[in-house]
Structure formats: structure tokens, C-alpha cells
Motif scaffolding. Sequence first.
Motif, short mmCIF file in Angstrom:
data_model
loop_
_atom_site.label_atom_id
_atom_site.label_comp_id
_atom_site.label_asym_id
_atom_site.label_seq_id
_atom_site.Cartn_x
_atom_site.Cartn_y
_atom_site.Cartn_z
N ILE A 130 36.76 -28.58 -11.32
CA ILE A 130 36.06 -30.09 -10.80
C ILE A 130 36.45 -31.30 -10.14
CG2 ILE A 130 34.22 -29.36 -12.59
CD1 ILE A 130 35.24 -31.09 -14.22
N GLY A 131 35.74 -31.59 -9.45
CA GLY A 131 36.88 -32.95 -9.25
C GLY A 131 35.54 -33.88 -8.58
N LEU A 132 36.46 -33.82 -7.09
CA LEU A 132 35.75 -34.70 -5.87
C LEU A 132 36.33 -34.56 -4.77
CD1 LEU A 132 36.23 -38.84 -7.27
CD2 LEU A 132 34.02 -37.22 -7.03
N ASN A 133 35.29 -34.16 -3.70
CA ASN A 133 35.68 -34.24 -2.33
C ASN A 133 35.90 -35.32 -1.16
OD1 ASN A 133 36.48 -32.42 -0.34
ND2 ASN A 133 34.37 -32.48 0.31
N LYS A 134 34.27 -36.02 -1.43
CA LYS A 134 34.48 -36.68 -0.84
C LYS A 134 34.17 -38.03 -1.42
CE LYS A 134 32.61 -34.55 3.74
NZ LYS A 134 31.20 -34.41 4.29
N ASN A 135 34.84 -37.91 -2.32
CA ASN A 135 34.44 -39.37 -3.03
C ASN A 135 32.71 -39.69 -3.15
OD1 ASN A 135 37.13 -39.00 -4.10
ND2 ASN A 135 38.05 -40.19 -2.41
N SER A 136 31.96 -38.98 -3.13
CA SER A 136 30.61 -39.94 -3.07
C SER A 136 29.91 -39.68 -4.48
CB SER A 136 29.91 -38.58 -2.65
OG SER A 136 28.93 -37.11 -3.37
N ARG A 137 29.10 -40.53 -4.38
CA ARG A 137 28.66 -40.89 -6.19
C ARG A 137 27.64 -39.99 -6.45
NH1 ARG A 137 25.53 -46.27 -6.34
NH2 ARG A 137 26.81 -47.60 -4.55
N ASN A 138 26.99 -38.52 -5.33
CA ASN A 138 26.73 -37.84 -6.03
C ASN A 138 27.61 -36.53 -6.81
OD1 ASN A 138 24.40 -38.00 -5.56
ND2 ASN A 138 24.56 -37.30 -3.59
N GLU A 139 28.60 -36.45 -6.34
CA GLU A 139 30.00 -35.13 -6.44
C GLU A 139 30.59 -36.51 -7.55
OE1 GLU A 139 31.95 -35.13 -2.31
OE2 GLU A 139 32.89 -35.97 -3.35
N LEU A 140 30.59 -37.56 -8.54
CA LEU A 140 30.88 -38.23 -9.40
C LEU A 140 29.93 -37.96 -10.14
CD1 LEU A 140 33.20 -39.90 -10.59
CD2 LEU A 140 32.01 -42.38 -9.71
N LYS A 141 28.98 -37.89 -10.22
CA LYS A 141 27.53 -37.61 -11.50
C LYS A 141 28.02 -36.98 -11.86
CE LYS A 141 22.57 -36.59 -11.02
NZ LYS A 141 21.61 -37.23 -10.53
N ILE A 142 27.87 -35.90 -10.50
CA ILE A 142 27.70 -34.07 -10.78
C ILE A 142 29.26 -33.03 -12.17
CG2 ILE A 142 27.95 -31.25 -10.31
CD1 ILE A 142 25.67 -33.04 -10.14
N PHE A 143 30.46 -34.55 -11.08
CA PHE A 143 32.06 -34.57 -11.76
C PHE A 143 31.80 -34.47 -13.49
CE2 PHE A 143 35.84 -37.18 -13.63
CZ PHE A 143 35.91 -35.65 -13.80
N GLU A 144 30.96 -35.75 -13.37
CA GLU A 144 30.68 -36.71 -15.09
C GLU A 144 29.90 -35.68 -16.14
OE1 GLU A 144 28.97 -40.32 -14.29
OE2 GLU A 144 31.32 -41.15 -14.36
N GLN A 145 28.84 -35.03 -15.13
CA GLN A 145 28.25 -33.81 -15.67
C GLN A 145 28.81 -32.53 -16.27
OE1 GLN A 145 24.67 -32.31 -14.12
NE2 GLN A 145 23.71 -34.68 -13.54
N ILE A 172 40.56 -29.73 -12.80
CA ILE A 172 40.37 -31.28 -12.16
C ILE A 172 41.16 -30.78 -11.16
CG2 ILE A 172 40.29 -33.34 -11.54
CD1 ILE A 172 39.93 -34.10 -14.85
N HIS A 173 40.19 -31.18 -9.45
CA HIS A 173 40.99 -30.42 -7.83
C HIS A 173 40.81 -31.92 -7.94
CE1 HIS A 173 40.87 -29.72 -3.88
NE2 HIS A 173 41.26 -27.99 -4.43
N THR A 174 41.90 -32.70 -7.29
CA THR A 174 41.57 -34.12 -7.02
C THR A 174 41.53 -33.77 -5.00
OG1 THR A 174 44.45 -34.14 -6.85
CG2 THR A 174 43.61 -35.00 -8.04
N PRO A 175 41.18 -34.86 -4.69
CA PRO A 175 40.63 -34.90 -3.39
C PRO A 175 41.64 -33.79 -2.55
CG PRO A 175 39.58 -36.71 -4.05
CD PRO A 175 40.91 -36.20 -5.17
N HIS A 176 41.13 -33.02 -0.57
CA HIS A 176 42.15 -33.02 -0.28
C HIS A 176 41.22 -33.81 0.90
CE1 HIS A 176 43.99 -29.17 -1.33
NE2 HIS A 176 42.16 -28.67 -1.37
N LEU A 177 41.54 -34.99 0.90
CA LEU A 177 41.72 -36.50 1.94
C LEU A 177 42.56 -36.43 2.27
CD1 LEU A 177 38.27 -37.41 -0.02
CD2 LEU A 177 38.31 -36.02 2.42
N GLU A 178 42.60 -37.93 2.99
CA GLU A 178 43.67 -38.71 3.62
C GLU A 178 42.91 -40.10 2.18
OE1 GLU A 178 42.94 -40.96 6.98
OE2 GLU A 178 42.76 -38.70 7.88
N ASP A 179 41.98 -40.16 2.13
CA ASP A 179 41.45 -40.95 0.73
C ASP A 179 41.56 -39.89 -1.03
OD1 ASP A 179 41.15 -43.46 -0.67
OD2 ASP A 179 39.48 -43.71 0.26
N LYS A 180 42.84 -38.91 -1.50
CA LYS A 180 43.13 -38.34 -1.92
C LYS A 180 43.29 -39.50 -3.50
CE LYS A 180 45.75 -34.98 -2.75
NZ LYS A 180 44.83 -33.94 -3.52
N LEU A 181 43.56 -40.86 -3.03
CA LEU A 181 44.38 -41.75 -4.71
C LEU A 181 43.42 -42.47 -4.92
CD1 LEU A 181 46.42 -43.46 -6.08
CD2 LEU A 181 46.72 -45.13 -4.08
#
Length: 199
Positions: free
Chosen positions: A127-142, A156-165
Motif C-alpha cells: 500500500i502507499g501513495l502514487n501521486k500523493n492525492s487525497r483519495n490515495e491517502l484516504k484509501i491508504f488509511e483504510q 508500504i510502497h513509497t511513491p515513484h515521483l520527484e515528490d517522493k519525500l
Amino acid sequence: MPTRAELETLLNLKLGTPTGMNYIEPHGHMVSRTTDDYERMALAGCQAICEPAFWAGFDRASADGFYDYFRQITEYEPKRAAKFGIKHFCWLCINPKEAEDTKLAEEVIALIPQFIDKPGVLGIGEIGLNKNSRNELKIFEQHVQVAQDYDQLVLIHTPHLEDKLKGTRLIVDALKNFPKIQPERVIIDHVEEHTIDHV
């Protein structure tokens, strides 16, 4: 199917040296691999595989597709691996790439409890985040709530993004809202040099 001993003998004849090393594959998406890969892994000394649930390369249209996928990784893949003397373990989730459709994601999460007690299931992940969106965070928490409710390990899978941090920080902060989730029962994967100090 050849036995492990027969496979090792074949490898020894081809290479002229004993294999000697056994290992566990901690992160293998075997549903996308051929049976030849199981054979090669067995020859190389693989004793067990841990398969995180993952995105299929396309967005699935319904929870029924996930039901079949969960059956595949909890029932079929262990049998396929066993033909080569390899133990197969898996994690269950809907990947963050499919979390924008929260209705679908919630239907998939509702399926997870019926698979949690199957032999070889390690917990909830990846589980984790992809684009750091609210929906992703909601589903992560579920997902984390299911892990907490059923006392499961978490991958947990951290995002593959420039915004990984940013995504890593969001994940770590969200975990703090689940006091029954013990840090030693959580694996945070795909960490890089600029995020490692945060996990």
C-alpha cells in the motif's frame, strides 16, 4: 516436474559448481512471470518468494477482477511455486495507482478479510501513495485500518515521483494515527537516500 535435487544436479552439470547459496526473494511479482522464472529461481537457490499485490499495468474495472486476483496469489501461485520446491507468500491490497476510484477501492478493501487467513498471506501491502492525492491517502488509511483491525503486518510502497519525500512524509504521518500499528510490523519499501532518514 523435476525435483529440487534434479534441478540442482542439472545446474551443477551446466556450471560445474554446486549452488551452495539459498535465498528468499523478498519482493517478486510472480503473476507477471513465466514458469521458467520459477525454475531459474529454484536453480539459483530460491527457497521462498514474497509477492506484494500490485497494479496489473491497467486499471481493473471491478472488484470481481480483484477477487480473482486475490485467489490467484493465495491459491494458484503457491501451487505453481511448490512445483519447484519454492514456498510462496503474498500481501493483499489495491495498489495506490487504482485508489483514485474510491468506490472501487473500498469494494476491494472489503474483500480482503475473506483472504487474510489463507495460508501464506503475510499482511496488507504493498500500500502507499502514487501521486500523493487525497483519495490515495484516504484509501491508504483504510488499508492501515484493516491491518490494525486484523493485527496484520504492513508493506508500504513509497511513491515513484520527484515528490517522493513529500509522499514518504505523508505516509509516516498517517501511520501515527494508528496507535495499534507497531513500527516493527511495518516495512517501508522503495526508500532512497533522501527519504531514508524519515522512515
